[in-house]
Design a protein around this motif. Structure first.
Motif, PDB file in Angstrom:
ATOM      1  N   UNK A  15       1.193  -1.377  -0.278  1.00 18.12           N
ATOM      2  CA  UNK A  15       0.271   0.046  -0.389  1.00 18.12           C
ATOM      3  C   UNK A  15       0.903   1.274  -0.121  1.00 18.12           C
ATOM      4  N   UNK A  16       0.641   2.191  -1.047  1.00 16.61           N
ATOM      5  CA  UNK A  16       1.432   3.376  -0.447  1.00 16.61           C
ATOM      6  C   UNK A  16       0.480   4.888  -0.275  1.00 16.61           C
ATOM      7  N   UNK A  17       1.140   5.289   0.176  1.00 15.53           N
ATOM      8  CA  UNK A  17       0.109   7.034   0.617  1.00 15.53           C
ATOM      9  C   UNK A  17       1.651   8.505   0.590  1.00 15.53           C
ATOM     10  N   UNK A  18       0.798   9.270   0.398  1.00 19.50           N
ATOM     11  CA  UNK A  18       1.711  10.297   0.723  1.00 19.50           C
ATOM     12  C   UNK A  18       1.557  11.352   1.695  1.00 19.50           C
ATOM     13  N   UNK A  19       2.852  11.686   2.236  1.00 17.42           N
ATOM     14  CA  UNK A  19       3.038  12.798   2.901  1.00 17.42           C
ATOM     15  C   UNK A  19       3.943  13.919   2.590  1.00 17.42           C
ATOM     16  N   UNK A  20       3.670  14.523   2.203  1.00 15.99           N
ATOM     17  CA  UNK A  20       3.993  16.565   2.014  1.00 15.99           C
ATOM     18  C   UNK A  20       3.600  17.307   2.657  1.00 15.99           C
ATOM     19  N   UNK A  21       4.628  18.308   2.237  1.00 15.23           N
ATOM     20  CA  UNK A  21       4.962  19.840   3.284  1.00 15.23           C
ATOM     21  C   UNK A  21       3.809  20.886   2.211  1.00 15.23           C
ATOM     22  N   UNK A  22       2.964  20.262   1.271  1.00 20.55           N
ATOM     23  CA  UNK A  22       2.370  21.104  -0.072  1.00 20.55           C
ATOM     24  C   UNK A  22       1.003  21.075   1.339  1.00 20.55           C
ATOM     25  N   UNK A  23       0.159  22.169   0.958  1.00 21.51           N
ATOM     26  CA  UNK A  23      -1.200  22.518   1.421  1.00 21.51           C
ATOM     27  C   UNK A  23      -1.599  21.175   1.095  1.00 21.51           C
ATOM     28  N   UNK A  24      -2.354  20.525   2.864  1.00 27.76           N
ATOM     29  CA  UNK A  24      -3.862  19.344   1.872  1.00 27.76           C
ATOM     30  C   UNK A  24      -4.392  19.788   0.660  1.00 27.76           C
ATOM     31  N   UNK A  25      -5.217  20.847   0.648  1.00 25.50           N
ATOM     32  CA  UNK A  25      -6.034  21.417  -0.306  1.00 25.50           C
ATOM     33  C   UNK A  25      -5.454  21.166  -1.880  1.00 25.50           C
ATOM     34  N   UNK A  26      -4.225  21.341  -1.706  1.00 23.22           N
ATOM     35  CA  UNK A  26      -3.748  21.852  -2.895  1.00 23.22           C
ATOM     36  C   UNK A  26      -3.225  20.150  -3.237  1.00 23.22           C
ATOM     37  N   UNK A  27      -2.403  19.320  -2.631  1.00 21.72           N
ATOM     38  CA  UNK A  27      -2.244  18.032  -3.251  1.00 21.72           C
ATOM     39  C   UNK A  27      -3.285  17.156  -3.379  1.00 21.72           C
ATOM     40  N   UNK A  28      -4.533  17.737  -2.885  1.00 24.69           N
ATOM     41  CA  UNK A  28      -5.625  16.858  -2.803  1.00 24.69           C
ATOM     42  C   UNK A  28      -6.465  17.250  -4.147  1.00 24.69           C
ATOM     43  N   UNK A  29      -5.809  18.026  -5.374  1.00 26.78           N
ATOM     44  CA  UNK A  29      -5.959  18.668  -6.582  1.00 26.78           C
ATOM     45  C   UNK A  29      -5.397  17.688  -7.823  1.00 26.78           C
ATOM     46  N   UNK A  30      -4.243  17.357  -7.012  1.00 23.99           N
ATOM     47  CA  UNK A  30      -3.652  16.236  -8.018  1.00 23.99           C
ATOM     48  C   UNK A  30      -3.948  14.895  -8.092  1.00 23.99           C
ATOM     49  N   UNK A  31      -4.574  14.291  -6.451  1.00 21.10           N
ATOM     50  CA  UNK A  31      -5.288  12.760  -6.410  1.00 21.10           C
ATOM     51  C   UNK A  31      -5.908  12.642  -8.289  1.00 21.10           C
ATOM     52  N   UNK A  32      -6.865  13.298  -8.215  1.00 19.34           N
ATOM     53  CA  UNK A  32      -7.778  12.735  -9.200  1.00 19.34           C
ATOM     54  C   UNK A  32      -6.878  12.890 -10.515  1.00 19.34           C
TER      55      UNK A  32
END
Length: 225
Positions: free
Chosen positions: A108-125
């Motif tokens: 299983x894999x995931x993402x831990x970033x210092x990017x604001x979460x609302x911006x990172x979530x835009x990348x997923x779709x």
């Protein structure tokens, strides 16, 4: 004797590790500079500091401004970036096949970033990751951000996997410092963004990997307990 195998869980930094987002940030800075009658930023100068965050990028685009003046530009920077996010960015070569190899192995894999979460979530779709990414932790999701270990520990707990059985992959020193503080094996992603002065060997990652496609092989991952 230890047998090479993929980790139970892999956590990744985003910008500079999975996603080559530098072209988006160049476009963001250029829009801000153009609005002020200034010349475009040199992409070769901006690229190495992308993993350092908004302040570092604004420092490169507006080198004549002091810290307070640059900090005042951060809201505009984030707003402009949100408006064009993903238009120019692309996955680093080998990332998609690497993720597919992990999934085939049951990791299983995931993402831990210092990017604001609302911006990172835009990348997923944009990347078709909504169902594939098991956890996403942004820089503002918790009380602490990398290099503090809390985001990595939180992600591991969310997945129900001990930190020692996860591996964190990142291209910046703060990524490796966070992994070490979390007692989590780490991979220094040498394909990402680095200043000439950065010394990845000194970060003391578990392993250093030159290209993302090499992580298609279990033998390239840190030895698991």
């Amino acid at each position: 004797m230890s047998t090479a195998r993929f980790p139970r869980a892999a956590l990744f930094d985003l910008d500079g590790t999975l996603l080559d987002s530098a072209p988006d940030f160049v476009a963001t800075c250029d829009a801000m500079l153009s609005a002020r009658g200034r010349a475009p930023v040199d992409p070769a100068k901006l690229r190495p500091v992308v993993s350092k965050g908004a302040r570092a990028m604004l420092g490169t685009a507006f080198p004549d401004l002091d810290d307070a003046e640059r900090d005042a530009l951060i809201p505009e920077f984030l707003q402009r970036y949100e408006a064009l996010i993903g238009q120019h960015a692309m996955l680093f070569a080998g990332v998609e096949t690497m993720l597919a190899a992990l999934e085939s192995a049951g990791t299983v894999w995931g993402i831990v970033t210092n990017k604001p979460e609302y911006l990172a979530r835009l990348i997923l779709p944009q990347q078709g990751w909504e169902q594939r990414c098991a956890v996403l932790v942004g820089g503002d999701s918790l009380a602490e951000r990398k290099p503090h270990p809390l985001p990595l520990l939180h992600a591991a707990a969310h997945m129900g996997i001990p930190p020692a059985e996860c591996v964190y992959v990142g291209d910046d020193e703060r990524d490796i410092l966070a992994a070490r503080a979390a007692h989590m094996p780490s991979v220094a992603a040498l394909w990402g963004y680095r200043l000439d002065s950065d010394q990845p060997l000194a970060w003391q990652a578990s392993v250093l990997v030159e290209h993302a496609h090499l992580l298609n092989q279990a033998t390239q991952w840190p030895t698991q307990p």
